[in-house]
Design an enzyme around this catalytic site. Sequence first.
Site, PDB file in Angstrom:
ATOM      1  N   THR A  37     -14.487 -13.697 -20.380  1.00 35.97           N
ATOM      2  CA  THR A  37     -13.587 -14.491 -21.224  1.00 35.97           C
ATOM      3  C   THR A  37     -14.340 -15.271 -22.299  1.00 35.97           C
ATOM      4  O   THR A  37     -13.725 -15.828 -23.197  1.00 35.97           O
ATOM      5  CB  THR A  37     -12.799 -15.508 -20.369  1.00 35.97           C
ATOM      6  N   CYS A  41     -17.380 -23.268 -17.611  1.00 35.59           N
ATOM      7  CA  CYS A  41     -16.599 -24.248 -16.846  1.00 35.59           C
ATOM      8  C   CYS A  41     -17.489 -25.148 -16.015  1.00 35.59           C
ATOM      9  O   CYS A  41     -18.639 -24.829 -15.735  1.00 35.59           O
ATOM     10  CB  CYS A  41     -15.650 -23.528 -15.877  1.00 35.59           C
ATOM     11  N   CYS A  45     -13.757 -26.424 -11.805  1.00 39.70           N
ATOM     12  CA  CYS A  45     -12.620 -26.083 -12.672  1.00 39.70           C
ATOM     13  C   CYS A  45     -11.432 -25.584 -11.853  1.00 39.70           C
ATOM     14  O   CYS A  45     -11.571 -24.719 -10.990  1.00 39.70           O
ATOM     15  CB  CYS A  45     -13.025 -25.009 -13.676  1.00 39.70           C
ATOM     16  N   ARG A  48      -8.177 -20.226 -12.319  1.00 35.85           N
ATOM     17  CA  ARG A  48      -8.343 -19.139 -11.348  1.00 35.85           C
ATOM     18  C   ARG A  48      -9.824 -18.758 -11.225  1.00 35.85           C
ATOM     19  O   ARG A  48     -10.555 -18.743 -12.215  1.00 35.85           O
ATOM     20  CB  ARG A  48      -7.528 -17.927 -11.810  1.00 35.85           C
ATOM     21  N   ARG A  70     -17.892 -20.657 -25.023  1.00 33.81           N
ATOM     22  CA  ARG A  70     -17.155 -21.842 -25.467  1.00 33.81           C
ATOM     23  C   ARG A  70     -16.739 -22.671 -24.247  1.00 33.81           C
ATOM     24  O   ARG A  70     -16.455 -22.096 -23.190  1.00 33.81           O
ATOM     25  CB  ARG A  70     -15.880 -21.444 -26.221  1.00 33.81           C
ATOM     26  N   CYS A  72     -14.467 -24.568 -21.617  1.00 30.89           N
ATOM     27  CA  CYS A  72     -13.102 -24.420 -21.101  1.00 30.89           C
ATOM     28  C   CYS A  72     -12.284 -25.654 -21.503  1.00 30.89           C
ATOM     29  O   CYS A  72     -12.781 -26.780 -21.432  1.00 30.89           O
ATOM     30  CB  CYS A  72     -13.166 -24.289 -19.583  1.00 30.89           C
ATOM     31  N   CYS A  75     -11.227 -27.897 -17.959  1.00 27.84           N
ATOM     32  CA  CYS A  75     -12.149 -28.774 -17.224  1.00 27.84           C
ATOM     33  C   CYS A  75     -13.152 -29.479 -18.139  1.00 27.84           C
ATOM     34  O   CYS A  75     -13.910 -30.331 -17.667  1.00 27.84           O
ATOM     35  CB  CYS A  75     -12.882 -27.980 -16.141  1.00 27.84           C
TER      36      CYS A  75
END
Length: 352
Positions: A37, A41, A45, A48, A70, A72, A75
């Site tokens: 993705t 995180c 976090c 999922r 990048r 999240c 969180c």
Amino acid sequence: MFHVEHFTNMDDEARWQAVRTKDRRFDGAFVTGVHSTGIYCRPSCPARLPHRCNVRFYATPADAEAAGLRPCKRCAPDRQSAAETCVRAAIAAITAQGRMSLAELAGLTGYSATHFQRIFTRSTGLSPAAYARALRQSRAEAALIAGPSVGEAIAAAGYAKPDHFYAERKGREGMSPNDWRRGGAGRRIFWAVLATSLGEMLVAATDKGVCCLAFGEGEAQLRARFPKAELVAAGAEMRDLFARVVEAVEQPGPLSAAIPLDVAGTAFQQRVWEELRRIPCGETRSYGQLAAALGQPGAARAVGGANAANPVAVLTPCHRVIAADGSLGGYAWGLEIKAELLRRERAAREPG
Ligand SMILES: [Zn+2]
């Protein structure tokens, strides 16, 4: 609330475990990059759980961003709170410098000494001095297992004098630093598998005391625990001691606390095991209560880990720790044995 060893000895397996359990204690210790993705995180976090194969770990948000990820939005791993930043800076300084005064640490973070101490203790469960002490012990113990000499290991861990290392360990049972280093080499361990009303029980002892008591185990498991020790089938020399051990299982009572132990563990494990031995026969505690008794409320998970690592069933009564809701919780040697031990102890306590 983390334990210091998580930081000094953490590997990817341990990091993944923290992510799987969304363990807040590790927020700030590392970030989780999810390459499918393009996002990174905090360990805790709430989103999922990513697939393990898409995950890589980074020490800092800056490292993750350098890898093209990048932060999240849920969180916000790039936005550490002021307290988090302060605690991480102090831990980095203690880790690099070893001994630092409270004033030095507070000065580094821009807080007053009192305020800094409060923030640090709330976040870690240890005062800055206790944290530094635990880190030194943990490093020395790790080095003693791997290292070339006791003196070098203790010096490398940041002790000014070997005496200080021994003084910090004073009063703790267990193998000497030499034994730690050699993995039990040169130790003679007498053992037997004895029949009890709870099934077969492995008992093993050195000349100093019982080093292993485990249900349903035998010589192979003992060998795995003490790979370098000399294992000797117990004879007359252990008859009295082993008889007392069997009695402690069959007829639990306060006398079992007098059976000598010879157990090796980390500083933290030793503290937990000592606290377990303070739980009176016939009573139980939750992991949270035990953590609070150790002065580390919130360290319940770490306490659970030390509880599970207990090598001496019954005599270090890890069976007296139950779940917070009053249910039995877990037991390394099976819940039936745990339930029966607790039943016997309660019965022994009732008058008449
Ligand atoms: Zn996230």
